[in-house]
Design an enzyme around this catalytic site. Structure first.
Site, PDB file in Angstrom:
ATOM      1  N   GLU A   1       9.442  -4.323  13.105  1.00 23.22           N
ATOM      2  CA  GLU A   1       9.113  -3.150  12.285  1.00 23.22           C
ATOM      3  C   GLU A   1       7.796  -2.557  12.788  1.00 23.22           C
ATOM      4  O   GLU A   1       6.791  -3.256  12.883  1.00 23.22           O
ATOM      5  CB  GLU A   1       8.956  -3.580  10.821  1.00 23.22           C
TER       6      GLU A   1
ATOM      7  N   CYS B   1       9.528   1.881   3.555  1.00 30.23           N
ATOM      8  CA  CYS B   1      10.458   0.801   3.887  1.00 30.23           C
ATOM      9  C   CYS B   1      11.865   1.337   4.064  1.00 30.23           C
ATOM     10  O   CYS B   1      12.724   0.651   4.591  1.00 30.23           O
ATOM     11  CB  CYS B   1      10.440  -0.260   2.802  1.00 30.23           C
TER      12      CYS B   1
ATOM     13  N   LYS C   1      -1.172  -7.129  -9.127  1.00 31.75           N
ATOM     14  CA  LYS C   1      -2.106  -7.292  -8.011  1.00 31.75           C
ATOM     15  C   LYS C   1      -1.693  -6.219  -7.002  1.00 31.75           C
ATOM     16  O   LYS C   1      -0.808  -6.430  -6.171  1.00 31.75           O
ATOM     17  CB  LYS C   1      -1.972  -8.695  -7.414  1.00 31.75           C
TER      18      LYS C   1
ATOM     19  N   PHE D   1       0.812  -1.219   0.000  1.00 30.49           N
ATOM     20  CA  PHE D   1       0.000   0.000   0.000  1.00 30.49           C
ATOM     21  C   PHE D   1       0.846   1.270   0.000  1.00 30.49           C
ATOM     22  O   PHE D   1       0.356   2.332  -0.379  1.00 30.49           O
ATOM     23  CB  PHE D   1      -0.940   0.014   1.234  1.00 30.49           C
TER      24      PHE D   1
ATOM     25  N   SER E   1       5.468  -6.878   3.455  1.00 29.10           N
ATOM     26  CA  SER E   1       6.056  -7.206   4.756  1.00 29.10           C
ATOM     27  C   SER E   1       6.846  -8.521   4.674  1.00 29.10           C
ATOM     28  O   SER E   1       6.591  -9.365   3.802  1.00 29.10           O
ATOM     29  CB  SER E   1       4.949  -7.313   5.798  1.00 29.10           C
TER      30      SER E   1
ATOM     31  N   GLU F   1      -4.946  -3.801  -1.912  1.00 30.79           N
ATOM     32  CA  GLU F   1      -6.392  -3.571  -1.905  1.00 30.79           C
ATOM     33  C   GLU F   1      -6.746  -2.300  -1.131  1.00 30.79           C
ATOM     34  O   GLU F   1      -7.896  -1.871  -1.149  1.00 30.79           O
ATOM     35  CB  GLU F   1      -7.128  -4.798  -1.346  1.00 30.79           C
ATOM     36  N   ARG F   2      -5.744  -1.704  -0.465  1.00 29.56           N
ATOM     37  CA  ARG F   2      -6.067  -0.496   0.309  1.00 29.56           C
ATOM     38  C   ARG F   2      -6.065   0.760  -0.554  1.00 29.56           C
ATOM     39  O   ARG F   2      -6.729   1.730  -0.244  1.00 29.56           O
ATOM     40  CB  ARG F   2      -5.060  -0.330   1.453  1.00 29.56           C
TER      41      ARG F   2
HETATM   42  P1  NAD Z   1       1.628  -6.564   3.154  1.00 32.72           P
HETATM   43  O1  NAD Z   1       2.688  -7.608   3.230  1.00 32.72           O
HETATM   44  O2  NAD Z   1       0.527  -6.604   4.136  1.00 32.72           O
HETATM   45  O3  NAD Z   1       0.921  -6.597   1.709  1.00 32.72           O
HETATM   46  C1  NAD Z   1       1.662  -6.580   0.516  1.00 32.72           C
HETATM   47  C2  NAD Z   1       0.873  -7.302  -0.572  1.00 32.72           C
HETATM   48  O4  NAD Z   1       0.681  -8.677  -0.182  1.00 32.72           O
HETATM   49  C3  NAD Z   1      -0.517  -6.720  -0.812  1.00 32.72           C
HETATM   50  O5  NAD Z   1      -0.766  -6.700  -2.190  1.00 32.72           O
HETATM   51  C4  NAD Z   1      -1.435  -7.678  -0.075  1.00 32.72           C
HETATM   52  O6  NAD Z   1      -2.702  -7.785  -0.669  1.00 32.72           O
HETATM   53  C5  NAD Z   1      -0.711  -9.007  -0.163  1.00 32.72           C
HETATM   54  N1  NAD Z   1      -0.959  -9.862   1.000  1.00 32.72           N
HETATM   55  C6  NAD Z   1      -1.191  -9.456   2.277  1.00 32.72           C
HETATM   56  N2  NAD Z   1      -1.376 -10.517   3.071  1.00 32.72           N
HETATM   57  C7  NAD Z   1      -1.254 -11.619   2.301  1.00 32.72           C
HETATM   58  C8  NAD Z   1      -1.336 -13.035   2.559  1.00 32.72           C
HETATM   59  N3  NAD Z   1      -1.568 -13.501   3.783  1.00 32.72           N
HETATM   60  N4  NAD Z   1      -1.159 -13.885   1.534  1.00 32.72           N
HETATM   61  C9  NAD Z   1      -0.909 -13.410   0.297  1.00 32.72           C
HETATM   62  N5  NAD Z   1      -0.825 -12.091  -0.006  1.00 32.72           N
HETATM   63  C10 NAD Z   1      -0.986 -11.203   0.977  1.00 32.72           C
HETATM   64  O7  NAD Z   1       2.395  -5.149   3.181  1.00 32.72           O
HETATM   65  P2  NAD Z   1       1.762  -3.686   3.250  1.00 32.72           P
HETATM   66  O8  NAD Z   1       1.209  -3.454   4.614  1.00 32.72           O
HETATM   67  O9  NAD Z   1       0.907  -3.418   2.078  1.00 32.72           O
HETATM   68  O10 NAD Z   1       3.090  -2.801   3.070  1.00 32.72           O
HETATM   69  C11 NAD Z   1       3.956  -2.469   4.118  1.00 32.72           C
HETATM   70  C12 NAD Z   1       5.129  -3.402   4.193  1.00 32.72           C
HETATM   71  O11 NAD Z   1       5.836  -3.415   2.960  1.00 32.72           O
HETATM   72  C13 NAD Z   1       6.165  -2.986   5.223  1.00 32.72           C
HETATM   73  O12 NAD Z   1       6.623  -4.131   5.894  1.00 32.72           O
HETATM   74  C14 NAD Z   1       7.267  -2.355   4.404  1.00 32.72           C
HETATM   75  O13 NAD Z   1       8.550  -2.361   5.011  1.00 32.72           O
HETATM   76  C15 NAD Z   1       7.235  -3.210   3.201  1.00 32.72           C
HETATM   77  N6  NAD Z   1       7.828  -2.558   2.054  1.00 32.72           N
HETATM   78  C16 NAD Z   1       9.046  -3.021   1.632  1.00 32.72           C
HETATM   79  C17 NAD Z   1       9.681  -2.415   0.556  1.00 32.72           C
HETATM   80  C18 NAD Z   1      11.007  -2.919   0.072  1.00 32.72           C
HETATM   81  O14 NAD Z   1      11.379  -2.582  -1.040  1.00 32.72           O
HETATM   82  N7  NAD Z   1      11.719  -3.708   0.831  1.00 32.72           N
HETATM   83  C19 NAD Z   1       9.076  -1.313  -0.076  1.00 32.72           C
HETATM   84  C20 NAD Z   1       7.828  -0.873   0.381  1.00 32.72           C
HETATM   85  C21 NAD Z   1       7.216  -1.512   1.448  1.00 32.72           C
END
Ligand code: NAD
Length: 498
Positions: free
Chosen positions: A383, A281, A173, A149, A226, A176-177
């Site tokens: 985190e 991140c 994909k 998101f 994450s 969804e937020r």
């Molecule tokens: P998230 O892991 O909750 O979601 C990321 C994606 O995974 C979304 O599209 C979501 O729909 C999907 N997803 C969520 N739960 C899932 C599951 N159980 N099974 C399959 N798919 C699932 O992350 P977020 O809250 O959207 O973003 C924040 C996180 O992203 C933080 O941890 C941040 O550090 C990380 N991030 C990392 C980078 C990097 O380059 N390392 C960059 C930006 C954000």
């Protein structure tokens, strides 16, 4: 109120799974839209569409393909302001920060205009008697991206642009937020001349992610989000024989040496720690002053700056940062602050009680600052992803670098110093993927690669830069020998059929 469906085969299609969820406006907590959550069958329809469109796109000469990217840049530039406002309203970050989100994405699109050059292969003349060897880079086919998101323009573009420039069809994909900007990006690519079916957006949650991971026609998956989900996607995608790269969470340290310019350091720290409400991140979440005197000088300047941070709605151009993304995120972040207090860290600035007048239902939180955090505390290890900065006091430089090296995460790190030797030693020895020297958020420019180490990244190739072209292509190597026979010298008599 908008109902986001999916974007498949160059058209908006309504969701058919019967499942959808609200898209909120974090600055006032209102519902802006709904988003369809796709079923495995809807994903399959998108994959089939993409699979049918991809061969002709891969056969289009690479310069023609990247002209679509050039036109896309023009189109985005024409609607920069409205795109940034849409992004800010769905995400919560300020409009100025939303423009940065778009811009960092466009910079990768710009670099992908060089795809024809990046896709060139190698050639060895005479590798054996009469034998030439050459390699070529070819598209993988249908590939997918699953994005978080917190950068709804930048991260989808980091994946879409190199993938399509290399001749793949792409299934996005998005989170969804905040799906609004990714949907608009798909429309703009179509307008820019991308053939229908080459870029598809399938909205949804775990159901569609699992369908992507299990679909035999999806050849590669790029994920950002994450760490636990990154690990899950990496394992399941690899087990299904896909090429997978996953970028996870972070805990980025800023080491502050005794000789650092403290005004410059505090300016950098306040922006890197609290910008975008800490939902980056590459945000700095741990400040590590080296030595007692450095820590005291840091706190003297930092505390009043944190106390005077201006939190406001995303549309307020004077706000330093806006609300966090959801009420659950707000509760989680406040919960971490409670944990820190119970663990014995000193909460020097407490933003938990912040209320935004006129926006009482928004997801606001003031900046929080902890001092005397230690490496055994959960607020240090985990985190938080919010406007919470921890100060861990290190007695020496060796102790400070050890903190960064021993941490489970290894996304970004920074050192602030005037000492070139310390900076050089740090850059060489620190076990983190992206290093800043007097630069707080060292997100590499688009023609270098982006990626963390340790639990911040799974897979062997980074995002953008040269790695992106390797990730989205496969190498074919040809060894060729031609029978001799046409080297009989010059012929002065007109050739005839006799
Ligand atoms: P998230 O892991 O909750 O979601 C990321 C994606 O995974 C979304 O599209 C979501 O729909 C999907 N997803 C969520 N739960 C899932 C599951 N159980 N099974 C399959 N798919 C699932 O992350 P977020 O809250 O959207 O973003 C924040 C996180 O992203 C933080 O941890 C941040 O550090 C990380 N991030 C990392 C980078 C990097 O380059 N390392 C960059 C930006 C954000």
């Amino acid at each position: 109120m908008v109902d986001y469906g999916h974007f498949i085969g160059g058209k908006h299609v309504a969701g058919t799974s019967g499942r959808k969820q609200d898209v909120l406006q974090p600055m006032d907590g209102s519902v802006r839209a709904t988003v369809a959550l796709a079923s495995a069958q809807e994903l399959r329809a998108a994959v089939e569409n993409a699979k049918a469109a991809q061969p002709a796109w891969a056969a289009t000469n690479p310069q023609r393909r990247v002209r679509v990217l050039m036109r896309f840049l023009e189109l985005v530039n024409k609607e920069y302001d409205s795109l940034a406002e849409l992004l800010a309203r769905e995400h919560g970050k300020t409009i100025a920060d939303a423009k940065g989100d778009i811009q960092r994405g466009l910079e990768v699109v710009e670099v992908c205009i060089g795809a024809p050059h990046m896709m060139k292969g190698e050639f060895t003349d005479g590798a054996g008697p009469g034998i030439d060897v050459y390699s070529m880079r070819q598209a993988l086919g249908v590939v997918a991206g699953i994005t978080p998101f917190n950068f709804p323009a930048m991260i989808p573009l980091w994946k879409i642009a190199p993938a399509i420039a290399c001749g793949n069809a792409f299934i996005l994909k998005p989170s969804e937020r905040d799906p609004g900007v990714p949907m608009r990006i798909a429309e703009l690519f179509l307008e820019a001349g991308l053939p229908a079916g080459i870029l598809n957006v399938v909205n949804g949650d775990k159901t569609v992610v699992d369908a992507i991971l299990d679909d035999p026609d999806v050849k590669a998956v790029g994920f950002v989000g994450s760490t636990p989900i990154a690990q899950y996607i990496y394992s399941r995608g690899c087990a299904n024989g896909k090429r997978v790269q996953c970028f996870g969470g972070a805990k980025n340290h800023m080491i502050i040496m005794p000789d650092a310019d403290m005004d410059q350091t505090v300016d950098a720290l306040i922006g890197a720690g609290y910008g975008s409400a800490g939902e980056r991140c590459m945000a700095i979440s741990v400040a590590v002053p080296v030595g007692h005197d450095t820590a005291e000088r840091l706190m003297e300047k930092l505390v009043p700056r944190v106390e005077s941070l201006k939190v406001g709605p995303s549309t307020d151009s004077s706000a330093d940062f806006g609300p966090v993304v959801t009420r659950e995120a707000l509760e989680r972040i406040k919960g971490y602050v409670d944990i820190g207090v119970n663990e014995g860290a000193k909460l020097v600035v407490d933003g938990r009680g912040f209320k935004m007048q006129g926006y009482e239902n928004g997801f606001y939180m003031g900046g929080c600052l902890f001092d005397h955090v230690t490496s055994d505390m959960r607020i240090y290890k985990e985190e938080i992803f919010g406007p919470v900065l921890s100060v861990v006091r290190a007695p020496s430089y060796e102790n400070a670098i050890k903190l960064a090296n021993d941490h489970e995460m290894g996304n970004g790190v920074a050192i602030f110093t005037r000492d070139g030797d310390a900076a050089r030693d740090f850059a060489s020895r620190v076990q983190v993927g992206m290093v800043g020297i007097n630069v707080p958020i060292p997100v590499p420019i688009a023609y270098y690669t982006f990626g963390g180490w340790k639990a911040s990244s799974f897979g062997d190739l980074n995002q953008h830069g040269t790695d992106a072209f390797r990730f989205y292509t496969k190498t074919k190597t040809v060894t060729s020998r031609w029978p001799s026979g046409v080297k009989d010298g010059a012929e002065f008599v007109i050739p005839t059929m006799n």
